[in-house]
Design an enzyme around this catalytic site. Structure first.
Site, PDB file in Angstrom:
ATOM      1  N   HIS A 192      -5.803  -8.278  22.830  1.00 16.84           N
ATOM      2  CA  HIS A 192      -6.639  -8.471  21.773  1.00 16.84           C
ATOM      3  C   HIS A 192      -7.903  -7.937  21.674  1.00 16.84           C
ATOM      4  O   HIS A 192      -8.483  -7.578  22.429  1.00 16.84           O
ATOM      5  CB  HIS A 192      -6.529 -10.068  21.757  1.00 16.84           C
ATOM      6  N   ASP A 247     -13.524  -8.584  27.749  1.00 12.13           N
ATOM      7  CA  ASP A 247     -12.186  -9.432  27.382  1.00 12.13           C
ATOM      8  C   ASP A 247     -12.298  -9.356  25.839  1.00 12.13           C
ATOM      9  O   ASP A 247     -12.968  -9.983  25.205  1.00 12.13           O
ATOM     10  CB  ASP A 247     -12.591 -10.738  27.811  1.00 12.13           C
ATOM     11  N   GLU A 302      -7.151 -14.170  19.461  1.00  9.83           N
ATOM     12  CA  GLU A 302      -6.683 -14.533  20.723  1.00  9.83           C
ATOM     13  C   GLU A 302      -7.672 -15.733  21.302  1.00  9.83           C
ATOM     14  O   GLU A 302      -7.212 -16.673  21.591  1.00  9.83           O
ATOM     15  CB  GLU A 302      -6.766 -13.652  21.508  1.00  9.83           C
ATOM     16  N   ASP A 306      -4.422  -8.450  29.268  1.00  9.10           N
ATOM     17  CA  ASP A 306      -5.691  -9.176  29.373  1.00  9.10           C
ATOM     18  C   ASP A 306      -6.378  -9.155  30.560  1.00  9.10           C
ATOM     19  O   ASP A 306      -6.044  -8.686  31.707  1.00  9.10           O
ATOM     20  CB  ASP A 306      -5.544 -10.961  28.742  1.00  9.10           C
TER      21      ASP A 306
END
Length: 288
Positions: A10, A122, A154, A177
């Site tokens: 993401h 992230d 996400e 991730d």
């Protein structure tokens, strides 16, 4: 038989929306994603208005430490108590900013030893990992059909991966991730989840999914056979695009590969260069 493999990382990051503009021009915010407000004190932010980006300061306000009582110093504010100061008059703010404008935290990425440190590791570190995998595979014959997805939203419910998986109809899913690496002072070893520099994480469990056992075993055995550093991961809370793929249509065998990351959901998220390399090597080995 060749599989139809969807790999999803993401692109979105935790941030805010403007939810209210008060009569003095201060902005109140709505969180997009999870925040520990202890990490939000006195942060530089950018308000992404239609007419251009506006720099601001995010703070919970209140009394400075010089005059605050001991009780006031210990208080942890809620997100609703934070506001943004744009340094403009109320009329100037209202002329440029609307309710619903996006707000992002400001922080430059930098190298810290063998770590890459900054905001939005992230999950843009995994975006980088997927891009490097595609570069490594360019012009090569693959065992499987590959669908690379760079998803959005996400952090607010795995939304982009839900629609992408529905349209792509994969037979195998791989989420990319970050995961917790709480391998820092003051935390018992049993709570570290993963350790920086010990390799890519092969997720077994998080609160959104249990990875398909055959995929966990297959990726783990492949890592051991190829000498690729890897570690098994069990995360008590949290979710990834892998969960969205797993639940698509009639269900898809799925696992997530996790980048160990310190200080998640802060502006100093840190990943290790060796873990990035291990992630690329493992994905390439599987797809070849």
């Amino acid at each position: 038989m060749a599989e139809r493999v969807m790999i999803s990382a993401h692109m979105d990051e935790v941030g805010f929306l403007v939810r209210f503009i008060d009569d003095r021009g201060f902005l109140r915010v709505q969180a997009l994603g999870g925040f520990d407000t202890r990490n939000l004190f006195a942060r530089n932010v950018t308000v992404h208005a239609r007419g251009g980006a506006l720099p601001g300061v995010l703070t919970p306000g209140g009394k400075p430490v010089h005059i605050a009582s001991p009780e006031e110093r210990k208080k942890t504010p809620e997100v609703r108590e934070f506001f943004i100061d744009l340094g403009l008059s109320a009329d100037e703010v209202r002329a440029q900013v609307r309710v619903g404008d996006m707000v992002t935290l400001d922080q430059s990425a930098r190298r810290v030893g063998r770590l890459v440190c900054g905001k939005a590791m992230d999950d843009r570190a995994s975006v980088f990992l997927l891009l490097e995998t595609l570069r490594a595979l360019r012009g090569q014959d693959l065992r499987h059909e590959l669908i690379a997805v760079f998803s959005t939203q996400e952090e607010v419910g795995l939304r982009g991966a839900i629609t992408a998986a529905y349209g792509a109809e994969p037979t195998v899913g791989i989420g990319l991730d970050v995961t917790l690496a709480v391998d820092t002072p003051g935390v018992p070893a049993e709570d570290a989840v993963t350790r920086l520099g010990d390799g890519i994480g092969v997720k077994v469990f998080d609160s959104s999914m249990i990875s398909h056992r055959a995929l966990v075993d297959g990726f783990w055995d492949l890592a051991q056979d190829r000498g690729i550093p890897a570690q098994l991961e069990v995360l008590a809370l949290g979710g990834t695009d892998g969960a969205a793929i797993q639940r698509s249509r009639g269900g898809v065998p799925t696992l997530t590969l996790s980048l160990p990351t310190r200080y998640i959901h802060t502006v100093v998220e840190a990943v290790h260069e060796a873990d990035l390399r291990a992630g690329v090597d493992l994905l390439v080995a599987y797809l070849r």
